[in-house]
Write a protein that holds these residues in place. Structure first.
Motif, PDB file in Angstrom:
ATOM      1  N   LEU A   6     -22.697  30.999  -1.043  1.00 44.16           N
ATOM      2  CA  LEU A   6     -21.951  32.071  -0.412  1.00 44.16           C
ATOM      3  C   LEU A   6     -21.712  33.222  -1.354  1.00 44.16           C
ATOM      4  N   CYS A   7     -21.360  32.923  -2.575  1.00 49.73           N
ATOM      5  CA  CYS A   7     -21.021  33.964  -3.540  1.00 49.73           C
ATOM      6  C   CYS A   7     -22.246  34.582  -4.178  1.00 49.73           C
TER       7      CYS A   7
ATOM      8  N   LEU B  82     -26.241  39.486  11.148  1.00 46.14           N
ATOM      9  CA  LEU B  82     -26.254  39.478   9.688  1.00 46.14           C
ATOM     10  C   LEU B  82     -27.151  38.365   9.165  1.00 46.14           C
ATOM     11  N   ASP B  83     -27.088  37.204   9.777  1.00 45.58           N
ATOM     12  CA  ASP B  83     -27.926  36.096   9.333  1.00 45.58           C
ATOM     13  C   ASP B  83     -29.407  36.467   9.436  1.00 45.58           C
TER      14      ASP B  83
ATOM     15  N   LEU C 119     -18.978  37.811   4.237  1.00 43.09           N
ATOM     16  CA  LEU C 119     -19.640  36.508   4.240  1.00 43.09           C
ATOM     17  C   LEU C 119     -18.655  35.388   4.545  1.00 43.09           C
ATOM     18  N   TYR C 120     -17.442  35.455   3.987  1.00 42.39           N
ATOM     19  CA  TYR C 120     -16.429  34.439   4.274  1.00 42.39           C
ATOM     20  C   TYR C 120     -16.096  34.419   5.765  1.00 42.39           C
TER      21      TYR C 120
ATOM     22  N   ILE D 208     -25.372  31.109   7.918  1.00 41.84           N
ATOM     23  CA  ILE D 208     -25.495  32.030   6.790  1.00 41.84           C
ATOM     24  C   ILE D 208     -25.484  31.256   5.476  1.00 41.84           C
ATOM     25  N   GLU D 209     -24.728  30.181   5.420  1.00 38.48           N
ATOM     26  CA  GLU D 209     -24.714  29.378   4.202  1.00 38.48           C
ATOM     27  C   GLU D 209     -26.114  28.850   3.879  1.00 38.48           C
ATOM     28  N   LYS D 210     -26.802  28.296   4.888  1.00 40.65           N
ATOM     29  CA  LYS D 210     -28.135  27.761   4.662  1.00 40.65           C
ATOM     30  C   LYS D 210     -29.130  28.869   4.335  1.00 40.65           C
TER      31      LYS D 210
END
Length: 229
Positions: free
Chosen positions: A10-11, A128-129, A187-188, A206-208
């Motif tokens: 994420l970061c 966004l993804d 993102l969060y 989005i994480e993946k």
């Protein structure tokens, strides 16, 4: 303790700050972008090539943040909808707990509008993804080449050289991505909205998506800090 790959994904390149935290003298190395102050002459002769690789990495990561920031306005609408819908959701939930036989809800038309903003696809997070996936697919090869180059150049660095390089990388990235904090907030926001209204995981993550980018960068982490798991 195992490192949390989800948070690191994420970061994105926020791990640069982690290097500086793990190498506590990093804050002392601030003599100039990418150029350590007290490296041997042979190392200084290699510096133009190193600077090119580091600068490319910074540029690639900053570009990823730029993609995220393109969705600032639409995510702000989602953030407002979330704040305004949450009280209505809790009120409706409490009403159903008190009156389980009722088959209606207590949402107003405006509250339904907030609900639709958050739930109905394509949401801002869905868009966004897709944009992130497109950027990553386009630039993964360049990132992989850059990280491989940096591994070859830094694998034999002393701890002091790692400290200096990490500090200068952190400084350069802060300059290249001044709105990083807002990008991370976006993102969060999308990360915790990975399920639909009935608790089923959405077909995108989005994480993946970001993990594909991080897995390339993690190769350098392995060299500098040991295996990342």
């Amino acid at each position: 303790m195992k490192k949390n790959i989800c948070l690191r994904s994420l970061c994105m390149s926020a791990w640069v700050a982690g290097i500086c935290a793990l190498l506590p003298n990093a804050a002392q190395a601030q003599d100039g972008i990418f150029v350590p102050a007290d490296v041997p002459q042979a190392q200084e002769q290699q510096q133009p090539q190193q600077q090119s690789a580091l600068a490319k990495w910074v540029s690639l990561d900053a570009g990823l943040y730029d993609v995220v920031l393109q969705y600032d306005d639409t995510v702000r609408i989602g953030e407002r909808a979330e704040r305004r819908f949450e009280p209505a959701f809790l009120r409706d939930y409490e009403d159903k707990m008190r009156h389980p036989d009722r088959d209606y809800n207590v949402y107003t038309p405006s509250e339904w509008g907030y609900y639709n903003t958050l739930i109905h696809e394509p949401t801002a997070c869905n868009q966004l993804d897709k944009a992130l996936a497109q950027y990553i697919a386009k630039n993964s090869s360049q990132l992989s080449h850059t990280i491989t180059q940096l591994i070859n150049e830094t694998k034999d660095y002393s701890e002091e050289q790692k400290i200096q390089t990490a500090a200068k990388l952190q400084t350069a990235f802060a300059a290249a991505a001044p709105n990083k904090k807002r990008a991370q907030e976006i993102l969060y926001f999308c990360l915790h909205r990975f399920k639909n209204e009935i608790g089923v995981q959405k077909p995108y993550s989005i994480e993946k998506t970001l993990r594909n980018w991080f897995n390339i960068e993690a190769k350098l982490l392995d060299v500098w800090l040991g295996p990342v798991d």
